[in-house]
Design an enzyme around this catalytic site. Structure first.
Site, PDB file in Angstrom:
ATOM      1  N   GLY A 199       0.795  -1.228   0.000  1.00 13.49           N
ATOM      2  CA  GLY A 199       0.000   0.000   0.000  1.00 13.49           C
ATOM      3  C   GLY A 199       0.822   1.270   0.000  1.00 13.49           C
ATOM      4  N   THR A 236      -7.578 -10.856  12.530  1.00  8.46           N
ATOM      5  CA  THR A 236      -8.702  -9.971  12.240  1.00  8.46           C
ATOM      6  C   THR A 236      -8.247  -8.881  11.274  1.00  8.46           C
ATOM      7  OG1 THR A 236      -9.639 -10.446  14.394  1.00  8.46           O
ATOM      8  CG2 THR A 236     -10.440  -8.460  13.291  1.00  8.46           C
ATOM      9  N   CYS A 324      25.551   2.825   3.013  1.00  7.59           N
ATOM     10  CA  CYS A 324      26.539   3.150   4.041  1.00  7.59           C
ATOM     11  C   CYS A 324      25.928   2.994   5.424  1.00  7.59           C
ATOM     12  CB  CYS A 324      27.110   4.543   3.854  1.00  7.59           C
ATOM     13  SG  CYS A 324      26.247   5.833   4.718  1.00  7.59           S
TER      14      CYS A 324
END
Ligand code: PLP
Length: 384
Positions: A199, A236, A324
């Site tokens: 998303g 859920t 880095c």
């Protein structure tokens, strides 16, 4: 100071329409979609609608969409399912330039005894189709190849590669996190078996993803428990985020053309402007076949991190091709796989635009980057 956000391949702004669509589900509409009562049922209806919108964006069917917690979970679940449902097959094919959400999973399964082929790329980050054809064998449990590379934007011929896999009865997965909303997909007509998306790369919030599993492909869940998502992903439902992703998918379909025209033009304006104004720089990746929003530019004899710090002081957000953060100062695995010379790889900067990028922002960036590079080259420890 205004923020000029040119780091959309790292994450994107939540679209205002997405936030508005979500808010009721963080407020009065808090029912559980699995409940028998209509208070929960109303929420279940909204989740169904969101599923339909995601399916529409992909050219898929709603029952092929599994909501997950992120792109990384979708990638993990794809590998898990492919390997658990085909225990007799012991080979995996992927590429050297995948996102860590694939690479580290492939390496994990390699340590568990799987034989993993990491396909090489050329200097434009393109795959060698002959090497792929050669690597494909009937005892391959899974091919996983990204739709588009997040660092340099190169797009891969995943439809063709999926058909080649299908001809050998091999399951094909693609990490499409960077491609969804930027390049059209028609899964109904493709041989792609599984696909991951996230998303937060398409203007929904962080923490919601999708795994597409083609109808008829055997599936074994990674998360076991309740029977949510048709028994394919327990837990859920994250209802507000699912609703947000549904709205983001609707918007992505509506903005696809803008992405491919206006956003691409802005990207090209930024890129050609920088190449014209700054000596000794070049584009990393395949400019013929590339995401419309991505430009990865290598500035010779400068340190990418130093460029980012100076851009940050101007309010410009971009990202560099070297890792880095790991303390190694090694160029990224993608630039190394491409064989980008040391003097260029270290000065590579990725600019990634979005539907919210404006011409003024691009022009501001164009005005300031040349002097940043000039300043840094004056104090550079490299000698060209
Ligand atoms: C961002 C990204 C991911 C990970 O997605 P999350 O939702 O952050 O876990 C995976 N693959 C690619 C290509 C990405 O760009």
């Amino acid at each position: 100071m205004k923020t000029i956000y040119l780091d959309n391949n790292a994450t994107t702004a939540v679209a205002p329409e997405v936030r508005d669509a979500m808010l009721p589900y963080l407020g009065e509409l808090y029912g559980n979609p699995s409940s028998m009562h209509s208070f929960g049922g109303r929420v279940a209806g909204a989740v169904d609608e969101a599923r339909q919108r995601v399916a529409d964006l992909l050219g898929a069917r709603p029952e092929e969409i599994i909501f997950t917690s992120c792109g990384s979970e979708s990638d993990n679940a794809a590998f898990w399912s492919a390997l658990q449902t085909q225990p007799e097959k012991r080979r995996i094919i992927t590429t050297r330039v995948e996102h860590p959400a694939i690479l580290n999973v492939a390496q994990y399964w390699e340590r568990q005894g799987y034989q993993v082929t990491y396909l090489p790329v050329d200097d434009k980050c393109r795959l060698d189709m002959d090497a792929y054809a050669h690597a494909l064998s009937e005892d391959t449990a899974l091919v996983s190849i990204m739709c588009a590379n997040n660092e340099v934007g190169t797009i891969y011929p995943v439809e063709e590669m999926a058909r080649m896999a299908a001809d050998k009865g091999v399951l094909f997965h693609t990490d499409a996190v960077q491609a969804v909303g930027k390049a059209p997909l028609h899964l109904g007509q493709s041989a792609i078996g599984m696909l991951s998306l996230s998303g937060h790369k398409l203007h929904a919030p962080k923490g919601i993803g999708v795994l597409y599993v083609r109808k008829g492909v055997r599936f074994r869940p990674l998360l076991r428990g309740g029977h949510q998502e048709n028994g394919r992903r327990a837990g859920t439902e994250n209802v507000p985020y699912i609703i947000g992703l549904g709205e983001a998918a609707r918007l992505a379909a509506a903005h696809m053309e803008d992405e491919r025209t206006r956003v691409a033009r802005l990207r090209d304006r930024l890129e050609s402007g920088l190449l014209a104004a700054i000596p000794d720089c070049r584009v990393n990746g395949d400019t013929e076949n590339r995401l419309p929003n991505t430009s990865n530019i290598a500035f010779k004899n400068v340190e990418g991190e130093a460029i980012l710090l100076m851009l940050d002081q101007l309010g410009i957000c971009a990202s560099s091709g070297s890792a880095c953060t790991s303390g190694s100062l090694e160029p990224s695995h993608v630039l190394r796989a491409m064989g980008v010379p040391f003097t260029y790889a270290h000065g590579s900067v990725r600019f990634s635009l979005s539907r919210y990028t404006t011409e003024e922002e691009v022009d501001f960036t164009l005005r300031h980057v040349p002097s940043v590079i000039e300043t840094l080259r004056k104090i550079s420890p490299f000698k060209g």
